[in-house]
Scaffold this motif. Structure first.
Motif, PDB file in Angstrom:
ATOM      1  N   ASP A 184       0.876  -1.099  -0.020  1.00  0.00           N
ATOM      2  CA  ASP A 184       0.113   0.066  -0.111  1.00  0.00           C
ATOM      3  C   ASP A 184       0.965   1.239  -0.099  1.00  0.00           C
ATOM      4  O   ASP A 184       1.563   1.501   0.952  1.00  0.00           O
ATOM      5  CB  ASP A 184      -0.915  -0.068   1.338  1.00  0.00           C
ATOM      6  CG  ASP A 184      -1.941   1.154   1.370  1.00  0.00           C
ATOM      7  OD1 ASP A 184      -1.755   2.291   0.682  1.00  0.00           O
ATOM      8  OD2 ASP A 184      -3.144   0.817   1.764  1.00  0.00           O
ATOM      9  N   PRO A 185       0.968   2.196  -1.063  1.00  0.00           N
ATOM     10  CA  PRO A 185       1.633   3.261  -1.231  1.00  0.00           C
ATOM     11  C   PRO A 185       1.427   4.154   0.157  1.00  0.00           C
ATOM     12  O   PRO A 185       2.377   4.890   0.371  1.00  0.00           O
ATOM     13  CB  PRO A 185       1.154   4.042  -2.295  1.00  0.00           C
ATOM     14  CG  PRO A 185       0.506   2.932  -3.178  1.00  0.00           C
ATOM     15  CD  PRO A 185      -0.130   2.021  -2.247  1.00  0.00           C
ATOM     16  N   SER A 186       0.177   4.226   0.561  1.00  0.00           N
ATOM     17  CA  SER A 186      -0.018   5.141   2.001  1.00  0.00           C
ATOM     18  C   SER A 186       0.747   4.633   3.194  1.00  0.00           C
ATOM     19  O   SER A 186       1.143   5.548   4.000  1.00  0.00           O
ATOM     20  CB  SER A 186      -1.668   5.179   2.265  1.00  0.00           C
ATOM     21  OG  SER A 186      -2.072   3.726   2.407  1.00  0.00           O
ATOM     22  N   ASN A 187       0.787   3.171   3.210  1.00  0.00           N
ATOM     23  CA  ASN A 187       1.686   2.662   4.223  1.00  0.00           C
ATOM     24  C   ASN A 187       3.314   3.033   4.080  1.00  0.00           C
ATOM     25  O   ASN A 187       3.645   3.095   4.981  1.00  0.00           O
ATOM     26  CB  ASN A 187       1.494   1.104   4.525  1.00  0.00           C
ATOM     27  CG  ASN A 187      -0.044   0.724   4.910  1.00  0.00           C
ATOM     28  OD1 ASN A 187      -0.503   1.703   5.865  1.00  0.00           O
ATOM     29  ND2 ASN A 187      -0.449  -0.446   4.576  1.00  0.00           N
ATOM     30  N   PHE A 188       3.644   2.907   2.897  1.00  0.00           N
ATOM     31  CA  PHE A 188       5.113   3.255   2.641  1.00  0.00           C
ATOM     32  C   PHE A 188       5.351   4.927   2.930  1.00  0.00           C
ATOM     33  O   PHE A 188       6.263   5.123   3.341  1.00  0.00           O
ATOM     34  CB  PHE A 188       5.289   2.816   1.025  1.00  0.00           C
ATOM     35  CG  PHE A 188       6.765   3.452   0.594  1.00  0.00           C
ATOM     36  CD1 PHE A 188       7.649   2.748   0.938  1.00  0.00           C
ATOM     37  CD2 PHE A 188       6.930   4.313  -0.244  1.00  0.00           C
ATOM     38  CE1 PHE A 188       8.887   2.914   0.500  1.00  0.00           C
ATOM     39  CE2 PHE A 188       8.190   4.653  -0.533  1.00  0.00           C
ATOM     40  CZ  PHE A 188       9.156   4.048  -0.018  1.00  0.00           C
ATOM     41  N   GLU A 386      -0.199   6.597  -8.971  1.00  0.00           N
ATOM     42  CA  GLU A 386       0.558   6.385 -10.398  1.00  0.00           C
ATOM     43  C   GLU A 386       0.097   6.717 -11.683  1.00  0.00           C
ATOM     44  O   GLU A 386       0.802   7.106 -12.471  1.00  0.00           O
ATOM     45  CB  GLU A 386       1.198   4.750 -10.201  1.00  0.00           C
ATOM     46  CG  GLU A 386       2.062   4.605  -9.014  1.00  0.00           C
ATOM     47  CD  GLU A 386       2.595   3.174  -9.047  1.00  0.00           C
ATOM     48  OE1 GLU A 386       2.633   2.629  -9.899  1.00  0.00           O
ATOM     49  OE2 GLU A 386       2.702   2.561  -8.032  1.00  0.00           O
ATOM     50  N   ALA A 387      -1.262   6.278 -11.667  1.00  0.00           N
ATOM     51  CA  ALA A 387      -2.013   6.457 -12.798  1.00  0.00           C
ATOM     52  C   ALA A 387      -2.511   8.196 -13.203  1.00  0.00           C
ATOM     53  O   ALA A 387      -2.358   8.655 -14.288  1.00  0.00           O
ATOM     54  CB  ALA A 387      -2.872   5.645 -13.260  1.00  0.00           C
ATOM     55  N   LEU A 388      -2.828   8.546 -12.146  1.00  0.00           N
ATOM     56  CA  LEU A 388      -3.584   9.940 -12.140  1.00  0.00           C
ATOM     57  C   LEU A 388      -2.519  10.998 -11.485  1.00  0.00           C
ATOM     58  O   LEU A 388      -2.868  12.003 -11.494  1.00  0.00           O
ATOM     59  CB  LEU A 388      -4.691   9.669 -11.469  1.00  0.00           C
ATOM     60  CG  LEU A 388      -5.913   8.817 -12.051  1.00  0.00           C
ATOM     61  CD1 LEU A 388      -7.306   9.147 -11.503  1.00  0.00           C
ATOM     62  CD2 LEU A 388      -6.199   9.060 -13.527  1.00  0.00           C
TER      63      LEU A 388
END
Length: 399
Positions: A184-188, A386-388
């Motif tokens: 999860d990018p938010s966890n990162f 990453e996409a938006l």
């Protein structure tokens, strides 16, 4: 001296689980499984690439046992048995006596962490097997074997065993847990923020060694295993055999202790179907077999988990598409989000929340559904960031 209170001990262990799950992102199932394994008096393997907090998590967990002697080692193919179990006493050798010093070594440890377990040297292999299997060590000078007080060992490795010698050790590690990098990018993002922020003193619940020993030797074995659970285990074995996934009789028998430990950790006096989920970490040899085992186990536990895993396949396929589109223009990525990704993720998210509510309402475990919900949110965050090009913190606040 009064016997430890089983309910008090299980409550402390649940508090430890909650604290570590909050500290180590995406590791709640790992923490619980390690605690269950320790309560069953068994050994575990944490398998994953470097930098996934395997060592830190093991140290933090074992460090919560007050009064326990702890031993840790990083193995290599050159590690001598005496370095593990007791070096030679040089002063005694000068007097013509051959004696080993056991204090602070595996021989006196109640809990142990063995890193890079499959790099165990040929010279130390037999002693390591004896240590894990029977909790004994045969002194270099001969004589009667030494009984070791080991309750359980947590081991770790970046890779599976490569040869037949270390495969024998692999077979003795009842529980095998895969870990990966944060999904999860938010966890990162939270992990990165924690590296630069001023840390606050975390809550630190501990459990006394005597209480843990009583749980392992008395309370956990006293947990009832109903006939319905025995029938379910037999059904699971037959289903896995049809798929040519064969586990030894010894592994199945030892797994019963895990079921009892899982029930004890939840403060129950009898094993329930939800406890069977721990078997997803027991009945596979190669990671490629794990998804099949997980499906068979969870299909037996509850239908909510089975449908959740089917949704997880669609989510994983979507993430693979995102990876394949790396380097494409923002316009192409935005079109993919609008025409494909958003609908798939939104539909999966709604269905998963409904499955969770149904499972909770029926008193069934939501652990498997929760894991897939976590994956859905992680992939959704990746798609939006990453996409938006949206900010991960802003996305997290909307979840």
């Amino acid at each position: 001296m009064d016997a430890p209170d089983p309910q008090g001990t299980s409550k402390q262990l649940r508090a430890i689980s909650d604290e570590l799950s909050g500290r180590f992102y995406e590791r709640a199932d790992v923490v619980r499984t390690l605690l269950v394994t320790l309560l069953a008096g068994q050994h575990s393997l944490v398998l994953g690439p470097p930098g996934t907090a395997k060592s830190e998590l093991a140290r933090e967990l074992t460090g919560r046992i007050e009064g326990a002697s702890y031993w840790e080692i990083l193995l290599s193919k050159f590690t001598a048995p005496t370095r593990m179990f007791g070096p030679v006493d040089v002063a005694a050798l000068a007097r013509g006596e051959y004696r080993q010093i056991y204090d602070g070594r595996a021989t006196t440890a109640h809990v142990a962490f063995i890193d890079e377990i499959f790099k165990c040297s040929t010279a130390a292999l037999n002693e390591t097997l004896g240590y894990l299997n029977e909790r004994i060590y045969h002194p270099e000078s001969g004589g009667a074997p030494i009984r070791c007080p080991l309750i359980g060992a947590i081991t770790a490795s970046n890779e599976l065993p490569a040869g037949e010698d270390t495969a024998a050790i692999y077979d003795r590690l009842l529980v095998r847990i895969e870990v990966g990098y944060l999904a999860d990018p938010s966890n990162f993002a939270a992990l990165i923020r924690s590296a630069v922020g001023r840390p606050t003193a975390p809550a630190r619940t501990t459990v006394e060694l005597a209480a843990l020993r009583h749980a392992v030797t008395e309370a956990v074995p006293a947990v009832d295993v109903p006939d319905g659970i025995v029938d379910a285990v037999c059904t699971l074995r037959a289903a896995l055999r049809r798929k040519e996934l064969i586990a030894s009789d010894r592994r199945w028998r030892q797994a019963v202790g895990l079921l009892q430990a899982s029930a004890y950790l939840d403060d129950r006096t009898a094993v329930a179907e939800t406890d069977l989920s721990v078997l997803t970490h027991v009945l596979w040899d190669s990671p490629a077999e794990r998804p099949t085992v997980e499906r068979e186990v969870l299909q037996l536990v509850n239908p909510d988990a089975k449908e959740a895993l089917d949704l997880a396949d669609a989510i994983e396929e979507l993430e693979a598409q995102l990876d394949a589109m790396a380097g494409q223009s923002r316009e192409a990525l935005s079109e993919w989000v609008i025409t494909k990704a958003h609908h798939t993720l939104a539909t999966a998210g709604k269905r998963l929340e409904k499955l969770r509510a149904e499972a909770a309402g029926a008193g069934r475990s939501t652990a498997a559904v929760d894991r897939v919900i976590g994956r859905q949110r992680a992939v959704r965050t990746r798609v939006l960031t990453e996409a938006l090009g949206l900010d991960a913190s802003m996305v997290q606040s909307q979840l």
